[in-house]
Design a protein around this motif. Sequence first.
Motif, PDB file in Angstrom:
ATOM      1  N   LEU A  39       0.921  -1.414   0.219  1.00 43.18           N
ATOM      2  CA  LEU A  39       0.193  -0.349   0.161  1.00 43.18           C
ATOM      3  C   LEU A  39       0.962   0.962  -0.020  1.00 43.18           C
ATOM      4  O   LEU A  39       1.944   1.198   0.344  1.00 43.18           O
ATOM      5  CB  LEU A  39      -0.888   0.125   1.225  1.00 43.18           C
ATOM      6  N   PRO A  40       0.687   2.308  -0.368  1.00 43.14           N
ATOM      7  CA  PRO A  40       1.457   3.846  -0.459  1.00 43.14           C
ATOM      8  C   PRO A  40       1.184   4.168   0.911  1.00 43.14           C
ATOM      9  O   PRO A  40       2.967   5.235   0.675  1.00 43.14           O
ATOM     10  CB  PRO A  40       0.755   4.302  -1.735  1.00 43.14           C
ATOM     11  N   GLU A  41       0.803   4.119   1.595  1.00 42.29           N
ATOM     12  CA  GLU A  41       1.332   4.650   3.263  1.00 42.29           C
ATOM     13  C   GLU A  41       2.158   3.858   3.341  1.00 42.29           C
ATOM     14  O   GLU A  41       2.307   2.899   3.354  1.00 42.29           O
ATOM     15  CB  GLU A  41       0.082   4.496   3.744  1.00 42.29           C
ATOM     16  N   GLU A  42       2.998   5.134   4.428  1.00 41.06           N
ATOM     17  CA  GLU A  42       4.431   4.524   5.170  1.00 41.06           C
ATOM     18  C   GLU A  42       3.760   3.489   6.680  1.00 41.06           C
ATOM     19  O   GLU A  42       2.685   3.989   7.042  1.00 41.06           O
ATOM     20  CB  GLU A  42       5.102   5.572   5.820  1.00 41.06           C
ATOM     21  N   TRP A  81       7.902  -0.354   5.982  1.00 41.00           N
ATOM     22  CA  TRP A  81       8.560   0.154   5.761  1.00 41.00           C
ATOM     23  C   TRP A  81       8.584   2.023   5.642  1.00 41.00           C
ATOM     24  O   TRP A  81       7.061   2.355   6.308  1.00 41.00           O
ATOM     25  CB  TRP A  81       7.326   0.224   4.149  1.00 41.00           C
ATOM     26  N   PRO A  82       9.083   3.042   6.091  1.00 36.55           N
ATOM     27  CA  PRO A  82      10.224   2.818   5.206  1.00 36.55           C
ATOM     28  C   PRO A  82      11.117   1.895   6.367  1.00 36.55           C
ATOM     29  O   PRO A  82      12.580   2.266   6.322  1.00 36.55           O
ATOM     30  CB  PRO A  82      10.566   3.590   4.386  1.00 36.55           C
ATOM     31  N   PHE A 241      -2.708  -1.000  -9.005  1.00 38.71           N
ATOM     32  CA  PHE A 241      -3.564  -2.398  -9.270  1.00 38.71           C
ATOM     33  C   PHE A 241      -4.753  -1.959  -8.609  1.00 38.71           C
ATOM     34  O   PHE A 241      -4.320  -1.876  -7.230  1.00 38.71           O
ATOM     35  CB  PHE A 241      -2.586  -3.295  -9.727  1.00 38.71           C
ATOM     36  N   SER A 242      -5.603  -2.464  -8.663  1.00 36.37           N
ATOM     37  CA  SER A 242      -7.077  -2.133  -7.576  1.00 36.37           C
ATOM     38  C   SER A 242      -7.774  -3.229  -8.612  1.00 36.37           C
ATOM     39  O   SER A 242      -8.391  -2.843  -9.927  1.00 36.37           O
ATOM     40  CB  SER A 242      -7.867  -1.068  -7.313  1.00 36.37           C
ATOM     41  N   PRO A 243      -8.534  -4.389  -7.614  1.00 36.42           N
ATOM     42  CA  PRO A 243      -9.550  -4.506  -8.972  1.00 36.42           C
ATOM     43  C   PRO A 243     -10.542  -4.336  -8.970  1.00 36.42           C
ATOM     44  O   PRO A 243     -11.894  -4.406  -9.782  1.00 36.42           O
ATOM     45  CB  PRO A 243      -9.485  -6.302  -7.702  1.00 36.42           C
ATOM     46  N   ILE A 244     -10.939  -3.382  -8.543  1.00 36.32           N
ATOM     47  CA  ILE A 244     -12.048  -2.554  -8.531  1.00 36.32           C
ATOM     48  C   ILE A 244     -12.023  -0.769  -8.643  1.00 36.32           C
ATOM     49  O   ILE A 244     -12.589  -0.603 -10.382  1.00 36.32           O
ATOM     50  CB  ILE A 244     -13.286  -2.122  -6.715  1.00 36.32           C
ATOM     51  N   ASN A 245     -10.743  -0.467  -8.907  1.00 36.83           N
ATOM     52  CA  ASN A 245     -10.512   1.549  -9.248  1.00 36.83           C
ATOM     53  C   ASN A 245      -9.503   1.591  -8.502  1.00 36.83           C
ATOM     54  O   ASN A 245      -9.664   1.797  -7.666  1.00 36.83           O
ATOM     55  CB  ASN A 245     -12.710   1.699  -9.364  1.00 36.83           C
ATOM     56  N   ILE A 246      -8.564   2.221  -9.206  1.00 40.56           N
ATOM     57  CA  ILE A 246      -7.289   2.556  -8.391  1.00 40.56           C
ATOM     58  C   ILE A 246      -7.807   4.061  -7.412  1.00 40.56           C
ATOM     59  O   ILE A 246      -6.994   4.702  -7.224  1.00 40.56           O
ATOM     60  CB  ILE A 246      -6.328   2.815  -9.500  1.00 40.56           C
ATOM     61  N   LEU A 247      -8.861   4.709  -8.639  1.00 38.59           N
ATOM     62  CA  LEU A 247      -9.325   6.055  -7.972  1.00 38.59           C
ATOM     63  C   LEU A 247     -10.278   5.309  -6.195  1.00 38.59           C
ATOM     64  O   LEU A 247      -9.981   6.923  -5.157  1.00 38.59           O
ATOM     65  CB  LEU A 247     -10.054   6.507  -9.100  1.00 38.59           C
ATOM     66  N   ASN A 248     -10.564   4.486  -5.635  1.00 31.94           N
ATOM     67  CA  ASN A 248     -10.817   3.807  -4.145  1.00 31.94           C
ATOM     68  C   ASN A 248      -9.899   3.657  -4.099  1.00 31.94           C
ATOM     69  O   ASN A 248     -10.216   2.326  -3.175  1.00 31.94           O
ATOM     70  CB  ASN A 248     -11.642   3.507  -4.992  1.00 31.94           C
ATOM     71  N   GLY A 249      -8.216   3.647  -3.653  1.00 28.37           N
ATOM     72  CA  GLY A 249      -7.414   2.751  -3.453  1.00 28.37           C
ATOM     73  C   GLY A 249      -6.687   1.609  -4.384  1.00 28.37           C
ATOM     74  O   GLY A 249      -7.226   1.128  -5.001  1.00 28.37           O
ATOM     75  N   ALA A 250      -5.743   2.408  -4.039  1.00 29.30           N
ATOM     76  CA  ALA A 250      -5.196   0.970  -4.738  1.00 29.30           C
ATOM     77  C   ALA A 250      -3.097   0.212  -3.946  1.00 29.30           C
ATOM     78  O   ALA A 250      -3.205   1.108  -3.090  1.00 29.30           O
ATOM     79  CB  ALA A 250      -4.418   0.887  -5.874  1.00 29.30           C
ATOM     80  N   ALA A 251      -3.230  -0.701  -4.404  1.00 29.38           N
ATOM     81  CA  ALA A 251      -1.943  -1.199  -4.113  1.00 29.38           C
ATOM     82  C   ALA A 251      -0.774  -0.769  -5.465  1.00 29.38           C
ATOM     83  O   ALA A 251      -0.987  -0.376  -6.509  1.00 29.38           O
ATOM     84  CB  ALA A 251      -2.270  -2.464  -4.006  1.00 29.38           C
ATOM     85  N   LYS A 966      -0.212  10.278   8.616  1.00 25.09           N
ATOM     86  CA  LYS A 966      -1.486   9.817   7.631  1.00 25.09           C
ATOM     87  C   LYS A 966      -2.043   8.714   8.213  1.00 25.09           C
ATOM     88  O   LYS A 966      -3.258   8.468   8.679  1.00 25.09           O
ATOM     89  CB  LYS A 966      -0.910   9.227   6.436  1.00 25.09           C
ATOM     90  N   MET A 967      -1.182   7.777   9.319  1.00 29.76           N
ATOM     91  CA  MET A 967      -1.659   6.365   9.940  1.00 29.76           C
ATOM     92  C   MET A 967      -2.812   7.314  11.480  1.00 29.76           C
ATOM     93  O   MET A 967      -2.653   6.276  11.892  1.00 29.76           O
ATOM     94  CB  MET A 967      -0.976   5.501   9.954  1.00 29.76           C
TER      95      MET A 967
END
Length: 1686
Positions: A39-42, A81-82, A241-251, A966-967
Amino acid sequence: MRVLVLALAVALAGMSSSPEFAVGKTYTYKYEAFLVGGLPEEGLARAGLKIRSKVLISALAADTLMLKLVEPELFEYSGIWPKDAFTPAAKLTSALQAQLLTPIKFEYANGVVGKVYAPAGVSASVLNIVRGLINIFQMNIKKTVNVYELQEAGIKGVCKTHYVISEDTKADRILVTKTKDLDHCQERIIKDIGLAYAERCVECQARGKSLKGTVAFDYVMKPSATGALILEASSTQLTQFSPINILNGAAQMEAKQRLTFLEMTNAPVEPVRAEYLHRGSLKYEFGSELLQTPIQLLRISNAETQIVEVLNHLVSNNVAKAHEDAPLKYIEIIQLLRVARYETIKAIWSQFKTRPDHRYWILQSISAIGSHVAIKFLKEQFLAGELTLPEAGQLAMTSVHKATADLEAIRLLRDLMQEQKIQEHLLLKESVALGYGTLVAKYCMENPTCPADLIRPIHDMLVQAVAKGDRNEIIVALKVLGNAGHPSSLKPILKILPSFGGTAANLPLQVHIEGVLALRNIAKREPKMIQEIAIQLFMDRALHPELRMVAAIVLFETKLPQGLVTTLADAILKEKNLQVSSLVYSYMKAMTRNTSPDFVSVAAACNVAVKILSPKLDRLSYRFSRALLIDGYYSPWMVGAAASAFYVNDAATLFPRTIVAKARSYMAGVYADVIEVGVRTEGIQEALLKIQDVPADAERITKMKRVLKALSEWRAQPSSQPLASAYMKLFGQEIAFANIDKAMVDYIVEFANGPAVQAYGKKALDGVLSGIKLNLAQPLLLAEVRRILPTTVGLPMELSFYTASVITAAIELQATVTPPLPDKFHASQLLKSDISMKAAFIPSVSMHTYAVMGVNTALIQAAVVSRARVNTIVPARIEARMDMIKGNFKLEFLPVQGINKIASVLVDTYAVARNVEDLAAAKITPLIPVELTSPVSRKSSSRMASTLTKSESVSSEIIFGDVPSKMNKLIRIVEKKFCGESETFGIKACTEINSRSAAFIRDVPLYAVIGKHAALLEVRPAAGPAVEKIEIEIQVGEKAAEKIIKVIDMNQEEEILEDKKVLMKLKKILIPGSNSSSSSSKSSRSVSSSSSSKRSSSSSSSSSSSSRRKSKMVDAVAPLNKKSKRSSSSSHSSKSSSSSSSSSSRSHVYSRSSSSSKSSSVSSSDSSRSRQKLYEMKFTKNHIHKHAPSVAQTGSHSSAQSFETIYKNAKYLANAVNPSVTILIRAVRADQKVQGYQISAYFDKATSRLQVILANLAEKNNWRICADGVMLSDHKLMAKIAWGIDCKQYMTEITAETGVVAQEPAFRLKVTWDKLPSYMKSYARRLSEYMFRIAQKSGIGLAKAKNPRNEIKLTVAVSSEQNLNVTLKTPTRTIYKQDIFLPISLPFGDTASELQAYKNNWVDTISYMVTKAHAAECKLVKDKVTTFNNRTFTVEMPHSCQQVLAQDASEEHKFLILLKRDQTHEQYFVNVKIADIEVEMYQKAGVAMVKINGVEVPLSNLPYEHPTAKIQIKQRNKGIALHAPKHGLQEVYFDVESVKVKVVDWMRGKTSGICGRADGESKQEYRTPSGRVTKNAVSFAHSWVLPAKSCRETTECYMKLESVKLEKQAIVHGQESKCFSVEPVLRCLPGCMPLRTTNLSVGYHCLPTESRLSISEGLGSIFEKSIDLRETAEAHLACRCTPQCA
């Protein structure tokens, strides 16, 4: 500004900016690259790899470079990460040291990389890593422009690349920025596995993306006169990539490279002493990663040994239940088989083929290999006789569809298809042939330029089948071509289609339909070409309507443009066939509501087209063809589903000819037709309902043909052959089909009744008696979807989805029969035996699902994995005993020891890094760190009840200060536990749910799935004494009383009466004047008694003290006071049973005011009466109280009193009669304490009363259910259901009775109640609200009303034999619907008397009721005819000439009905020829009479029953009725005023005559014997006259049909012409003169005047000519012949 740009251009032109390496020099660089995913979040876990090395580049020549890695190091990463650091993969680095240090040679000129050379010892994986490094040097520098774009080759293919070049003049540096858009590539390097059947949805991807990537390169170069030196270079690639839509969160996968110049030396890089082979270009080369599954990494040292080891594990650990790791092991053996050589597989097969369990697992695994090896194994082993037919069939179907399509696989399957041994087995031959088409289709999807030679064998097969006229072979060939979908198949398919091929006319309709359906997959590649063909077929109105509708279905799937949609709409405006019109219109209308992105343009076009068409088409009945579309698409998630169904009919029959249903799914920018099922029937309805053995009476058929021969140009329709066909498609590929005809049905019936089946049944019974033990297992690789694409680092990034399951069932069964059965016995002997049976059944399922994103090679894996594991097991041990003689049936459920966990689901997401050299050092890190999900504090609450234990959700909210901002949010952990316990049966079930997801970061579906989720269902014994077994015992008959365990003794009438007296006294005190009020009526007393009993039941029956009674009296005050405010009659109206009129008046009084304000009540009634007329039905009941003491008292006794009288005489039938049935459901405990339930049923024949009591067997538990039902008369049933403590807490009454409404039969059901549980009221309220919503949407009448409280009344009245009027009254609303059509004819009126002929055969009775309801009716009243299709016209009939009123137009000639009119006496004569009899109906002295075979039958001798055929003739009302539904004639009715003909539903479209074809096509009603449709009704009727041959005939019919010449000259197309009628006209015979004539409009065909052709010369084909004009002609209706003629 222009000057600066010009100066820069001149400067750059003066020195080369392309990278260049001087010959003889060696350049040293420091290189570092890494690739991580997650996931993009650290602060979350990621997995990745890192490469670090020095790089030496030396120029061997001006265009040839040598590259060598120095001190390479590999690192792997699985951590947070990181924060965490990369871990050295020392063992892997050491293993690859030799390959990594091998210099690589490549061509390089002007910044462009050419060919790449390497020794054979360098693996593809290592070479790809080097390619990733070389890719940095790929630079297309242009000297004249600084900003430009081009398609540039790279490691990822040829993709759109943007360049921006700038210069730092102060630092003397050139800065270059290069970016690549990986979504716009001319040639993209990508490998898809398992996606062959998925179609790309361009419109879906325009709204959102599921995969998106880009690369950015930054260069710092030092310019020189000969070329630039790269000082620094870096790249960053990001793929989301996201199985539903990258605008709704993606790996994401992130790859970075950094290359830094260190020094330049003169020591060259020397190549190794090995041949340098050409290994391709800069583009990535796929290698061993294609065979490597991403979910586990195997070190394969000895494939055969490892396969045997895993095989033994699967066989031994999946016997009693499915092992938890069985799916993973199944995937492992598949991977090992993929890597193993074919010889190894054969050796393993030879070793284990004689061991059934091992043999089974080997075959199941080979079928999932997914390569040509499986097909080769199938071919060799089947031809060698090593495989059985079921094994070969299963292997053929699964291996073909899972195999990767390549030329070798296609060749093997083609050879197998042509083998004689395959040809001998029909099912196997069809399966292999369909699989061949599928392989060709898959190959052509990956290789769009696939040659036509691949499909040529099927073309030859089709040509040969057409030459032989083999229909089945033609259909198989067409289905294979349809699977392949190759455009070259278009030409051979067109040859068998009408309007395109010369041979099509000789082929049956089913072949034409299969040919059109074969175009569907071709349309995916060539839509415009198929549109042109399909529209031509559709527009050809001479073709069969069903074929045209199938062409329309194919046309709809090609995504029609606006022009073609409008063309279809315009064609429908002129279309005469209503079936075709209905199908196209319904599709267009349904398409206007479409939401699927790929059909948006079609939906818009249809929205316009529908407005062109007539809305009348929307009112066609269900008998006409329809298209149904249901879809839903959610753009933000890029997911959706669609379902379509086509209902194709051609004669408006009850059963359609064809039904096609398909389901489509949308996800991640692609769609797939998941499943499609089609069923086609022809003649099935006729075969089921008509008489099976029609007498082969040649004389009868000859007579009918002789009569019909007189008709001009009449031809019989071909008889429909009983045939059914069905097919199934998965993902657009047909996998199975079946054609069922009469021969096959006869074979199946013969086989089922043959000795082989009986022997098999005896063998099975012997096996059960001796004991059966089975262990079944079924492994399934349900999904294997992979997408592999290279990264800039040179390592492959893989997105994959796997689902595998193993299903097992352990079965043990043994039976004992006493006395033992002899060797030869009949099944009826089992009914006289004592049968005991023991059975154990343990089904279990283990399923694993993996979603992977990361690096996957045979050497190393670093990926983020989301894994779901499901395990279920439901054990059961049962013992049963059936003593048929004693009427005892016992079923025992025994506990299964050691199995408590029934189901578990575990979903976790983690980052994993491992390499093949050190598998023990594999590192797995949860994606969400453990410290984030460790609860700091926990709050829990629980509630305990006697039978249910619940633990409320435990939530924790944790805030960490040291996590990224962010978390720094609330982290919610869900922990729930629900428990339910049954004390009666000693069972406790608990469900635990734990969920910890990443949704606290971002509340989207993808993040909600990622984390750790677990659910567990456990079933354990409850606390307390152990339950040995649960027993269900049923005792029927005289011994039922012996099984009674708990005797119900509740005879407390004294206490009830005493309580009642007290309450009545209290009521007199509280309500003055109650003695004179209407409450003294018997109805009121009945309800008061009921109310007092209800109130008395609220107290415990165990105490009768005065204090308890006082409490009762106090509790009773409130309701009595409330009741005093309303009239007694209205307050108790729900308790008495009376007519509808009195009920209606009561409801008005009840809803408005008390009985004292009568004027107000009347005005209220008047104001709402007009609205109530719509749904009020005055119900008059048929009930006569058969239980009343005397006839004189019958009128004064209400049904409720009659019921109460019976109930009071014997409240509990246990005191008067023995139980008829006793059912015990109990738990047998170790302490012998009785627990469970007892159900006893008592029946008193004297009072027709049935009583059922359910009681809890616990000693101090008085909770019961008491149900009483009494048949008060043949027209009325009453039931009372009470439940609760001693059956006194709740009570409801149900009354069902018959009666009449407006002199028509009716039925009424009434439900009343005193008190109901709150939960039941809640459910009833929800149900009523749902019913009201449905009623409003469906157009059902709905009115608000104040009906009696605590009462629901349903009234159903028969408005006709096929229609009902229904009214449902609830306390607040009234729902009503009139003329509800029924699919059967009710047994009332005429139908009841007609059914007397079938009273001994219920199958024929139901068949008659169905056929009559759907029969088509034709009616003749005086000169007015109403056809089967409900077209009415007036006709002038000729004198004494017979006309065909209706007939069976097929070759069977089942019946013929002739009509003759005597104008002198104005009488009709009807002649019916059916079976072997001839029936004449006529008038005699104003009375309808009948003759059978020329003999008059007195009316007193009716009804007449045919001795062999099912034909009935009877007198009805004032006429004669003939019934022969098995022969196609539902009824022929004749009286002095009218004639009626009804044909059964399966005869629709098969009739002809004045009554028409009964096909629903009212626009084509007037069809003459030649098949021409005329516009004039009189001309149509005259065309069915049987002409006379001479004037000497005794029938007094002196007319014939002929073509007449137009007396006046006509000018046609500017030319003088003579015209002849193409529609026959009635004229007198030669020598006769007309007495009556009429004028009618007929069509004429015209010829030039100079033409010599005339009627006298014979216009034999004139009736087939086209119509040039319409004019009036004179037709003769009555003639008189001269004496010379006579």
